[in-house]
Design a protein around this motif. Structure first.
Motif, PDB file in Angstrom:
ATOM      1  N   VAL A   5       0.515  -1.136   0.263  1.00 17.79           N
ATOM      2  CA  VAL A   5       0.253  -0.354  -0.146  1.00 17.79           C
ATOM      3  C   VAL A   5       1.091   1.274   0.424  1.00 17.79           C
ATOM      4  O   VAL A   5       2.233   1.129   0.355  1.00 17.79           O
ATOM      5  CB  VAL A   5      -0.724  -0.334   1.018  1.00 17.79           C
ATOM      6  CG1 VAL A   5      -2.337  -0.859   1.116  1.00 17.79           C
ATOM      7  CG2 VAL A   5      -0.557   0.246   2.227  1.00 17.79           C
ATOM      8  N   VAL A   7       1.329   4.374   2.076  1.00 15.88           N
ATOM      9  CA  VAL A   7       0.604   5.426   3.093  1.00 15.88           C
ATOM     10  C   VAL A   7       0.767   6.822   2.908  1.00 15.88           C
ATOM     11  O   VAL A   7       2.000   7.233   3.431  1.00 15.88           O
ATOM     12  CB  VAL A   7       1.128   4.742   4.546  1.00 15.88           C
ATOM     13  CG1 VAL A   7       0.987   4.889   6.215  1.00 15.88           C
ATOM     14  CG2 VAL A   7       1.423   3.272   4.423  1.00 15.88           C
ATOM     15  N   TYR A  31      -0.139  -3.866   4.265  1.00 14.42           N
ATOM     16  CA  TYR A  31      -1.579  -3.977   5.128  1.00 14.42           C
ATOM     17  C   TYR A  31      -2.107  -4.428   5.519  1.00 14.42           C
ATOM     18  O   TYR A  31      -2.380  -5.679   4.466  1.00 14.42           O
ATOM     19  CB  TYR A  31      -2.102  -2.325   4.373  1.00 14.42           C
ATOM     20  CG  TYR A  31      -3.697  -2.394   5.235  1.00 14.42           C
ATOM     21  CD1 TYR A  31      -3.989  -1.974   6.069  1.00 14.42           C
ATOM     22  CD2 TYR A  31      -5.100  -2.498   3.863  1.00 14.42           C
ATOM     23  CE1 TYR A  31      -5.455  -1.395   6.301  1.00 14.42           C
ATOM     24  CE2 TYR A  31      -6.158  -2.127   4.321  1.00 14.42           C
ATOM     25  CZ  TYR A  31      -6.775  -1.822   5.188  1.00 14.42           C
ATOM     26  OH  TYR A  31      -7.913  -1.137   5.597  1.00 14.42           O
ATOM     27  N   TYR A  38      -6.582  -3.768  12.127  1.00 16.69           N
ATOM     28  CA  TYR A  38      -6.061  -3.679  10.550  1.00 16.69           C
ATOM     29  C   TYR A  38      -5.008  -3.200  10.962  1.00 16.69           C
ATOM     30  O   TYR A  38      -4.228  -2.472  12.090  1.00 16.69           O
ATOM     31  CB  TYR A  38      -7.347  -2.884   9.802  1.00 16.69           C
ATOM     32  CG  TYR A  38      -8.751  -3.001   9.388  1.00 16.69           C
ATOM     33  CD1 TYR A  38      -8.432  -3.749   8.134  1.00 16.69           C
ATOM     34  CD2 TYR A  38      -9.615  -2.498   9.904  1.00 16.69           C
ATOM     35  CE1 TYR A  38      -9.217  -3.794   7.554  1.00 16.69           C
ATOM     36  CE2 TYR A  38     -10.688  -3.663   9.205  1.00 16.69           C
ATOM     37  CZ  TYR A  38     -10.226  -4.276   8.163  1.00 16.69           C
ATOM     38  OH  TYR A  38     -11.456  -4.492   7.340  1.00 16.69           O
ATOM     39  N   TYR A  39      -4.485  -3.732  10.989  1.00 16.01           N
ATOM     40  CA  TYR A  39      -2.510  -3.264  10.284  1.00 16.01           C
ATOM     41  C   TYR A  39      -1.822  -2.222   9.483  1.00 16.01           C
ATOM     42  O   TYR A  39      -1.880  -2.828   8.705  1.00 16.01           O
ATOM     43  CB  TYR A  39      -1.610  -4.442  11.187  1.00 16.01           C
ATOM     44  CG  TYR A  39      -2.055  -5.174  12.459  1.00 16.01           C
ATOM     45  CD1 TYR A  39      -1.180  -4.761  13.615  1.00 16.01           C
ATOM     46  CD2 TYR A  39      -3.106  -6.214  12.442  1.00 16.01           C
ATOM     47  CE1 TYR A  39      -1.664  -5.302  14.277  1.00 16.01           C
ATOM     48  CE2 TYR A  39      -3.540  -7.303  13.458  1.00 16.01           C
ATOM     49  CZ  TYR A  39      -3.198  -6.784  14.308  1.00 16.01           C
ATOM     50  OH  TYR A  39      -2.859  -7.385  15.721  1.00 16.01           O
ATOM     51  N   ILE A  40      -1.276  -1.253   9.667  1.00 13.07           N
ATOM     52  CA  ILE A  40      -1.016  -0.144   8.809  1.00 13.07           C
ATOM     53  C   ILE A  40       0.755  -0.412   8.783  1.00 13.07           C
ATOM     54  O   ILE A  40       0.546   0.127  10.370  1.00 13.07           O
ATOM     55  CB  ILE A  40      -1.368   0.496   8.747  1.00 13.07           C
ATOM     56  CG1 ILE A  40      -2.519   0.878   8.386  1.00 13.07           C
ATOM     57  CG2 ILE A  40      -0.117   1.508   7.594  1.00 13.07           C
ATOM     58  CD1 ILE A  40      -3.278   1.847   8.629  1.00 13.07           C
ATOM     59  N   TYR A  42       5.047   0.719   7.779  1.00  8.77           N
ATOM     60  CA  TYR A  42       5.426   1.609   7.872  1.00  8.77           C
ATOM     61  C   TYR A  42       6.725   1.595   7.940  1.00  8.77           C
ATOM     62  O   TYR A  42       7.186   1.988   9.307  1.00  8.77           O
ATOM     63  CB  TYR A  42       4.740   2.512   6.470  1.00  8.77           C
ATOM     64  CG  TYR A  42       4.471   3.774   7.182  1.00  8.77           C
ATOM     65  CD1 TYR A  42       5.170   5.028   7.677  1.00  8.77           C
ATOM     66  CD2 TYR A  42       3.436   3.656   8.173  1.00  8.77           C
ATOM     67  CE1 TYR A  42       4.712   5.662   8.719  1.00  8.77           C
ATOM     68  CE2 TYR A  42       2.935   4.530   9.330  1.00  8.77           C
ATOM     69  CZ  TYR A  42       4.073   5.535   9.007  1.00  8.77           C
ATOM     70  OH  TYR A  42       3.323   6.488  10.259  1.00  8.77           O
ATOM     71  N   THR A  56       3.631   0.596  13.854  1.00  5.96           N
ATOM     72  CA  THR A  56       2.723   0.067  13.334  1.00  5.96           C
ATOM     73  C   THR A  56       2.164   0.892  14.163  1.00  5.96           C
ATOM     74  O   THR A  56       1.750   1.497  14.661  1.00  5.96           O
ATOM     75  CB  THR A  56       3.349  -1.213  13.544  1.00  5.96           C
ATOM     76  OG1 THR A  56       4.166  -1.720  13.321  1.00  5.96           O
ATOM     77  CG2 THR A  56       1.752  -2.086  13.962  1.00  5.96           C
ATOM     78  N   LEU A 108     -11.837   1.473   7.540  1.00  3.78           N
ATOM     79  CA  LEU A 108     -10.483   1.147   7.060  1.00  3.78           C
ATOM     80  C   LEU A 108     -12.019  -0.401   6.887  1.00  3.78           C
ATOM     81  O   LEU A 108     -12.280  -1.158   7.645  1.00  3.78           O
ATOM     82  CB  LEU A 108      -9.189   0.789   8.368  1.00  3.78           C
ATOM     83  CG  LEU A 108      -9.023   1.441   8.669  1.00  3.78           C
ATOM     84  CD1 LEU A 108      -7.990   0.871   9.696  1.00  3.78           C
ATOM     85  CD2 LEU A 108      -7.775   1.935   7.210  1.00  3.78           C
ATOM     86  N   GLY A 112      -8.163  -0.467   2.244  1.00  3.86           N
ATOM     87  CA  GLY A 112      -7.597   0.549   2.397  1.00  3.86           C
ATOM     88  C   GLY A 112      -8.956   1.626   2.865  1.00  3.86           C
ATOM     89  O   GLY A 112      -9.702   0.804   3.867  1.00  3.86           O
ATOM     90  N   VAL A 137      -4.620   5.194   3.188  1.00  5.13           N
ATOM     91  CA  VAL A 137      -4.078   3.380   3.354  1.00  5.13           C
ATOM     92  C   VAL A 137      -4.669   3.196   1.410  1.00  5.13           C
ATOM     93  O   VAL A 137      -5.771   3.181   1.962  1.00  5.13           O
ATOM     94  CB  VAL A 137      -4.110   2.408   4.172  1.00  5.13           C
ATOM     95  CG1 VAL A 137      -3.454   1.096   3.834  1.00  5.13           C
ATOM     96  CG2 VAL A 137      -3.389   3.063   5.352  1.00  5.13           C
TER      97      VAL A 137
END
Length: 146
Positions: A5, A7, A31, A38-40, A42, A56, A108, A112, A137
């Motif tokens: 993704v 971010v 992601y 949900y986890y993002i 980067y 995170t 979310l 995304g 996202v």
């Protein structure tokens, strides 16, 4: 595990003594959703002053937690109606932070979405102004074959 993704993180800081200060960073990330959370994930850049740090962001739709590990270590919890204390740790020092959120919007899906946070930040017992954080996202589109 997870999908690639883009971010976008836009942070704005406001205090009574100066005009608003905004920083926007766009980073590739990962992601995914696990157990209805949900986890993002980067990597921070030098622009944020936290290079060599992985961020995170996790959310169950109600609570948002931001965890940073690397040159900066911290855990911020944004929960409706609750203030949360944590420690902001760098290689040079540490300081107590308190997050006092008044707006938490999580939108979310598996495709995304976005998170919007509005909160007061207290650093080492001193109010440090109000902040807004907008996290977006978006799935990366596959490269076209030529």
């Amino acid at each position: 595990m997870g999908q690639d993704v883009l971010v976008t993180v836009k942070g704005t800081r406001r205090d009574a003594d100066s005009p608003p200060e905004t920083i926007e960073v766009v980073s590739p990330g990962t992601y995914y959703c696990k157990n209805n959370t949900y986890y993002i994930i980067y990597r921070e850049t030098a622009l944020t002053g936290m290079d060599d740090t992985t961020t995170t962001i996790k959310s169950d739709g109600r609570t948002v937690t931001v965890i940073r590990n690397g040159s900066v270590s911290m855990r911020q919890v944004f929960e409706p109606g609750q203030s949360h204390r944590s420690v902001y740790q760098t290689g040079f020092s540490s300081m107590e932070t308190v997050i006092c959120p008044w707006q938490i919007e999580v939108d979310l899906t598996e495709h995304g979405g976005s998170i919007k946070l509005e909160y007061e930040l207290v650093l080492a017992g001193v109010p440090a102004g109000t902040n807004s954080l907008e996290i977006t996202v978006k799935k990366l589109l596959p490269a076209s074959k030529s």
